[in-house]
Scaffold this motif. Sequence first.
Motif, PDB file in Angstrom:
ATOM      1  N   PRO A 274     105.888  -0.569   8.636  1.00 48.94           N
ATOM      2  CA  PRO A 274     105.428   0.818   8.725  1.00 48.94           C
ATOM      3  C   PRO A 274     106.077   1.748   7.714  1.00 48.94           C
ATOM      4  O   PRO A 274     105.408   2.600   7.125  1.00 48.94           O
ATOM      5  N   GLY A 275     107.359   1.589   7.483  1.00 44.16           N
ATOM      6  CA  GLY A 275     108.061   2.474   6.554  1.00 44.16           C
ATOM      7  C   GLY A 275     107.583   2.350   5.125  1.00 44.16           C
ATOM      8  O   GLY A 275     107.829   3.246   4.313  1.00 44.16           O
ATOM      9  N   ARG A 276     106.896   1.253   4.807  1.00 48.03           N
ATOM     10  CA  ARG A 276     106.350   1.106   3.455  1.00 48.03           C
ATOM     11  C   ARG A 276     105.012   1.833   3.313  1.00 48.03           C
ATOM     12  O   ARG A 276     104.578   2.093   2.195  1.00 48.03           O
ATOM     13  N   LEU A 277     104.373   2.130   4.419  1.00 43.38           N
ATOM     14  CA  LEU A 277     103.159   2.934   4.374  1.00 43.38           C
ATOM     15  C   LEU A 277     103.486   4.422   4.312  1.00 43.38           C
ATOM     16  O   LEU A 277     102.884   5.172   3.547  1.00 43.38           O
ATOM     17  N   LEU A 278     104.441   4.830   5.155  1.00 42.46           N
ATOM     18  CA  LEU A 278     104.841   6.231   5.216  1.00 42.46           C
ATOM     19  C   LEU A 278     106.255   6.287   5.769  1.00 42.46           C
ATOM     20  O   LEU A 278     106.497   5.858   6.902  1.00 42.46           O
ATOM     21  N   PRO A 279     107.214   6.796   4.997  1.00 37.02           N
ATOM     22  CA  PRO A 279     108.590   6.836   5.486  1.00 37.02           C
ATOM     23  C   PRO A 279     108.742   7.756   6.693  1.00 37.02           C
ATOM     24  O   PRO A 279     108.012   8.738   6.841  1.00 37.02           O
ATOM     25  N   ASP A 280     109.705   7.433   7.540  1.00 41.09           N
ATOM     26  CA  ASP A 280     109.987   8.291   8.686  1.00 41.09           C
ATOM     27  C   ASP A 280     110.275   9.726   8.254  1.00 41.09           C
ATOM     28  O   ASP A 280     109.855  10.688   8.916  1.00 41.09           O
ATOM     29  N   ALA A 281     110.984   9.881   7.143  1.00 42.27           N
ATOM     30  CA  ALA A 281     111.349  11.224   6.675  1.00 42.27           C
ATOM     31  C   ALA A 281     110.109  12.057   6.391  1.00 42.27           C
ATOM     32  O   ALA A 281     110.099  13.280   6.626  1.00 42.27           O
ATOM     33  N   ALA A 282     109.032  11.420   5.919  1.00 40.77           N
ATOM     34  CA  ALA A 282     107.802  12.157   5.632  1.00 40.77           C
ATOM     35  C   ALA A 282     107.119  12.610   6.918  1.00 40.77           C
ATOM     36  O   ALA A 282     106.551  13.705   6.984  1.00 40.77           O
ATOM     37  N   ILE A 283     107.182  11.780   7.957  1.00 40.89           N
ATOM     38  CA  ILE A 283     106.605  12.159   9.251  1.00 40.89           C
ATOM     39  C   ILE A 283     107.317  13.383   9.809  1.00 40.89           C
ATOM     40  O   ILE A 283     106.692  14.353  10.257  1.00 40.89           O
ATOM     41  N   VAL A 284     108.633  13.340   9.773  1.00 40.79           N
ATOM     42  CA  VAL A 284     109.413  14.470  10.283  1.00 40.79           C
ATOM     43  C   VAL A 284     109.169  15.714   9.449  1.00 40.79           C
ATOM     44  O   VAL A 284     109.013  16.829   9.972  1.00 40.79           O
ATOM     45  N   ASP A 285     109.091  15.550   8.139  1.00 42.51           N
ATOM     46  CA  ASP A 285     108.862  16.684   7.240  1.00 42.51           C
ATOM     47  C   ASP A 285     107.515  17.348   7.538  1.00 42.51           C
ATOM     48  O   ASP A 285     107.390  18.576   7.577  1.00 42.51           O
ATOM     49  N   ALA A 286     106.483  16.538   7.758  1.00 43.61           N
ATOM     50  CA  ALA A 286     105.157  17.085   8.058  1.00 43.61           C
ATOM     51  C   ALA A 286     105.164  17.851   9.374  1.00 43.61           C
ATOM     52  O   ALA A 286     104.501  18.890   9.511  1.00 43.61           O
TER      53      ALA A 286
END
Length: 440
Positions: A274-286
């Motif tokens: 999953p982290g290669r599709l979208l990093p956790d940091a990007a989810i939190v940032d959004a």
Amino acid sequence: MTANTSQSDQAGAPDRAGTQTGDRPEPAEDAAVDLLEPAEGVPPLVEDAAALSDVAARLADGSGPVAVDAERASGYRYSARAYLVQLRREGAGSFLVDPIACGGDLSVLGDALRGVEWVLHAASQDLACLAEVGMRPDSLFDTELAGRLVGYPRVGLGPLTEHLLGVRLQKGHGAADWSRRPLPDDWLTYAALDVELLIELRDAVAADLERQEKTAWAEQEFEAVRLAPPPPPRAEPWRRTSGMHKVRRPAQLAVVRELWESRDELAAVRDVAPGRLLPDAAIVDAALREPAGREELVAMPVFRGRAQRRLGDRWWSAIARARALDRTQWPAAAAQPDGPPPAHRWSDKDPAAAARLAAARAALAGLSERTGTPVENLVTPDLVRRLCWSPPEPADTEAVAAALADLGARPWQAELAAPLLAEALTARPAPEQTPGDQPS
């Protein structure tokens, strides 16, 4: 194996005989021998049914335990499947088997090894992926777990092999993408070396278990690992998103949940971590930035990349779904606790429970010192917290031993720990001092 777990370096602890685990002569650093190639060379990769049947026959004709290891692609793939299986047995030799090329079914190997002791290092990491291809042991010896019981300072495969056998193994490919094909030659060398000395290592660790009178402990632990069921699914796995502590508002938590679940669904379909599709940091940032629309989302760091722009509609749809939820559908601000509250809150919530926990921890620390076995291997911390939060009535040794067994402790653990924990459960909080009681 994709990773070696190890304890922090520390001085050897005293064993049950009162000696130090470090009393075993440790090879001087410059005396260790580098093992760069298997003694019999790197075996050819087994990639078809005929070769697999030949391996099974040769393993069945071997003698003694069989060393087994598996390589996964953690961090690269969504699944935890085995992409390479390594085996070695006396009289048979070493084998490297490609489960993918063999159709994902290695049950012929499992059948050939019925009744044979399997030796693995950190077995709990590999048993599930081995079972998935039809390989399940009837008997198990885990060199990493045994090393913890003995009290070795470091229990990774490399440090243990160097400490006990005076041999340094090749390093560098444990966290590689083992789903890659073809597999590079140096990776295959690394994989073969992982089982080259595993039987000799088993014998050395077993001797120390016997010397410390811990063989029965180890046997119970190995059987518990062998028979352990798969862990139950987490109730809210999205809450493990890295950086979640920054997200506090329920509406923002809903965004994290929807993005996480959308990412997880796509990762499973593509078999990509999953982290290669979208990093956790990007989810939190959004969740925190609350973009007004798709274009504002894909203008954010990470989301503006080419791969993310292609998935922009998916990520924005997840955010839109979260925002369309009624507030009654928002996640709770915090997860529902599974068990007692965090221990640091006990003093305020239940001072008596806090006193019991402090006494239990002190008693188990003393037991760890006397046995040379880490506290977490004597009784798991979660089990101790549950017992101290809700002790049995009456909290005598017999009742505590029964409670420990109900919570999953092995007989050897209950026998050692129950008397100490029963005493700890009688602890009471210190009386509060009034201003007049303060020392002058």
